[in-house]
Scaffold this active site. Structure first.
Site, PDB file in Angstrom:
ATOM      1  N   HIS A  72       0.423  -1.266   0.236  1.00  0.00           N
ATOM      2  CA  HIS A  72      -0.005  -0.046  -0.386  1.00  0.00           C
ATOM      3  C   HIS A  72       1.133   1.278   0.352  1.00  0.00           C
ATOM      4  O   HIS A  72       2.016   1.487   0.354  1.00  0.00           O
ATOM      5  CB  HIS A  72      -0.810   0.140   0.645  1.00  0.00           C
ATOM      6  CG  HIS A  72      -2.051  -0.677   0.993  1.00  0.00           C
ATOM      7  ND1 HIS A  72      -3.015  -0.459   2.032  1.00  0.00           N
ATOM      8  CD2 HIS A  72      -1.961  -2.238   0.871  1.00  0.00           C
ATOM      9  CE1 HIS A  72      -4.540  -1.493   1.492  1.00  0.00           C
ATOM     10  NE2 HIS A  72      -3.461  -2.332   0.895  1.00  0.00           N
ATOM     11  N   TYR A 195     -10.018   4.426   7.275  1.00  0.00           N
ATOM     12  CA  TYR A 195     -10.007   5.037   9.015  1.00  0.00           C
ATOM     13  C   TYR A 195     -11.361   5.476   8.265  1.00  0.00           C
ATOM     14  O   TYR A 195     -10.770   6.859   8.446  1.00  0.00           O
ATOM     15  CB  TYR A 195      -8.840   5.227   9.601  1.00  0.00           C
ATOM     16  CG  TYR A 195      -7.904   4.737   9.183  1.00  0.00           C
ATOM     17  CD1 TYR A 195      -7.666   3.777  10.571  1.00  0.00           C
ATOM     18  CD2 TYR A 195      -6.798   4.107   8.635  1.00  0.00           C
ATOM     19  CE1 TYR A 195      -6.829   2.435  10.961  1.00  0.00           C
ATOM     20  CE2 TYR A 195      -5.916   3.967   8.584  1.00  0.00           C
ATOM     21  CZ  TYR A 195      -5.667   2.549  10.132  1.00  0.00           C
ATOM     22  OH  TYR A 195      -4.648   1.239  10.490  1.00  0.00           O
ATOM     23  N   PRO A 287      -5.294  -0.841  18.720  1.00  0.00           N
ATOM     24  CA  PRO A 287      -4.793  -1.070  17.494  1.00  0.00           C
ATOM     25  C   PRO A 287      -4.671  -0.329  16.332  1.00  0.00           C
ATOM     26  O   PRO A 287      -4.298  -0.483  15.098  1.00  0.00           O
ATOM     27  CB  PRO A 287      -5.384  -2.839  17.310  1.00  0.00           C
ATOM     28  CG  PRO A 287      -6.609  -2.399  18.108  1.00  0.00           C
ATOM     29  CD  PRO A 287      -6.043  -1.657  18.793  1.00  0.00           C
ATOM     30  N   LYS A 291       0.747  -0.474  15.452  1.00  0.00           N
ATOM     31  CA  LYS A 291       1.951  -1.178  15.917  1.00  0.00           C
ATOM     32  C   LYS A 291       2.364  -2.595  16.557  1.00  0.00           C
ATOM     33  O   LYS A 291       3.445  -2.053  16.634  1.00  0.00           O
ATOM     34  CB  LYS A 291       2.120   0.243  16.428  1.00  0.00           C
ATOM     35  CG  LYS A 291       2.437   1.700  16.172  1.00  0.00           C
ATOM     36  CD  LYS A 291       3.600   1.888  14.706  1.00  0.00           C
ATOM     37  CE  LYS A 291       3.380   2.596  13.867  1.00  0.00           C
ATOM     38  NZ  LYS A 291       3.758   1.878  12.789  1.00  0.00           N
ATOM     39  N   TYR A 379       2.820   6.377  10.859  1.00  0.00           N
ATOM     40  CA  TYR A 379       1.841   5.007  10.198  1.00  0.00           C
ATOM     41  C   TYR A 379       3.455   3.982   9.691  1.00  0.00           C
ATOM     42  O   TYR A 379       3.178   2.611   9.263  1.00  0.00           O
ATOM     43  CB  TYR A 379       1.240   5.169   9.138  1.00  0.00           C
ATOM     44  CG  TYR A 379       0.527   4.114   8.567  1.00  0.00           C
ATOM     45  CD1 TYR A 379      -0.918   3.978   9.969  1.00  0.00           C
ATOM     46  CD2 TYR A 379       0.632   3.022   8.246  1.00  0.00           C
ATOM     47  CE1 TYR A 379      -1.864   2.957   9.756  1.00  0.00           C
ATOM     48  CE2 TYR A 379      -0.679   2.686   7.515  1.00  0.00           C
ATOM     49  CZ  TYR A 379      -1.897   2.365   8.164  1.00  0.00           C
ATOM     50  OH  TYR A 379      -2.678   1.694   8.959  1.00  0.00           O
TER      51      TYR A 379
END
Length: 385
Positions: A72, A195, A287, A291, A379
């Site tokens: 991604h 998200y 979550p 990580k 991220y």
């Protein structure tokens, strides 16, 4: 019995550590309380930082990852009926990869067994002596003692390793919500993770493969899973992902469902005498920041380097610095995970002022390259030192 490194826990952290040590000529024994089938089936994380994929590839454990993993280059923040893409690769030059933890465990188990590795399933650890050092465990109704030079506690939050460490300082936070997660046999409705922040709560659209979707809903920590039949789950997901342009969520058979409470937790230090904690045994993150698995991989990578130096030169410099090095990374991940969690979830105790501040923060991240870069850098993951 004797080995150089006794590894308590046969999840991804323990298996990867054993694999890394093997490649450096260091012997280990992995003790896992569950059976192999359970270990290879339990559903966990699936988003890998580039540093994690680099470690797996460089160690020879990346063949199937490269074939089946989904790379991604961005993610989407969705709120107010619209999507806002964060271009991870454009902002950082790095990527993330979707590849389920279950598949990593299968790959590592196969590698360790093919290499003649000593992985003992259904071996219940009873006692750890960090100074002797040794591990006492029960297998097939018999009690055994495994003597060693060092012990790696990779047995998770509920394992026996962390309680062995005297004088631990612990830091924790419980969140007023949980995740209801499902696996569904349906092609993902998105090419990149979504998200979503919605008045009804957070939702996440993730992927497992081109034919399998992984989705999550924010629910109450005491939510009754039986109160969520498939129809209710899909209706709620559709409502939270809805956009003004009519985006549609694909639906399909739900094959797995669970509710996961959300917490932050750190234990300091991550070493006592000859015992070293790694992964969830030392720290837990909500979550939202993806990580947990990545921190575990970072921990055992640092530990493998330190043990390699110890056996190669006799120096314990890296071993002495293990806890501090890992905790620096852990606290950065804790803060990012907390930040993502509070940015995207609806706090049931929030007043209208707090909700408007949250929306303002989302608008800022979606419109400011500097703010988006902060999200992207954390991220995709910090480089392994």
């Amino acid at each position: 019995m004797r080995t150089q490194v006794a590894i308590v826990g046969g999840g991804p952290a323990g298996l990867l550590l054993s694999h890394l040590l093997h490649r450096r000529g260091i012997a280990s024994v992995v003790l896992e309380g569950r059976d192999r089938d359970y270990v290879e089936r339990r559903q966990r994380a699936g988003m890998l930082e580039q540093g994690t994929t680099d470690v797996l590839r460089e160690s020879g454990a990346g063949e199937r990852l490269d074939r089946e993993g989904l790379v991604h280059h961005g993610l989407e923040l969705r709120f107010g009926g619209a999507g806002h893409r964060i271009p991870l690769t454009d902002l950082t030059g790095r990527t993330v990869t979707v590849y389920a933890q279950t598949e990593i465990v299968k790959d590592l188990v196969a590698l360790r067994l093919a290499d003649g590795g000593d992985v003992r399933f259904e071996a219940e650890v009873l006692e750890i002596d960090a100074s002797a050092p040794s591990v006492t465990y029960r297998q097939d109704g018999r009690t055994h003692t495994l003597e060693c030079d060092y012990i790696a506690g990779c047995d998770g939050f509920h394992g026996v390793s962390r309680p062995t460490v005297p004088g631990l300082r612990t830091f924790s936070r419980e969140y007023p919500f949980a995740w209801l997660g499902i696996l569904a046999d349906v092609p993902p409705s998105t090419d990149e993770l979504i998200y979503a922040n919605h008045d009804r709560g957070f939702a996440l659209h993730s992927l497992r493969s081109p034919k399998v979707s992984r989705l999550y809903l924010q629910v109450s920590p005491d939510e009754d899973l039986s109160a969520w039949p498939d129809t209710r789950i899909w209706d709620e997901l559709a409502a939270r992902f809805a956009t003004d342009d009519g985006w549609e969520l694909r639906q399909g058979p739900v094959t797995d469902r669970s509710i996961t409470p959300m917490r932050s937790f750190v234990a300091e230090p991550m070493r006592h005498d000859r015992l070293f904690l790694a992964g969830d045994a030392a720290h837990i993150v909500p979550p939202t920041g993806a990580k947990g698995l990545n921190l575990a991989v970072a921990d055992v990578t640092v530990l493998a380097r330190a043990l390699t130096e110890r056996y190669a030169s006799g120096s314990e410099t890296l071993l002495d610095g293990y806890s501090a090095a890992c905790l620096r990374r852990a606290w950065r991940a804790e803060h990012f995970s907390y930040w993502m969690t509070t940015l995207l979830h609806v706090d049931p105790a929030a007043d209208p002022f707090a909700l408007r501040l949250q929306r303002s923060h989302l608008d800022y991240v979606a419109s400011s390259e500097a703010a988006a870069t902060t999200l992207a850098e954390n991220y995709v993951g910090l480089p392994l030192a």
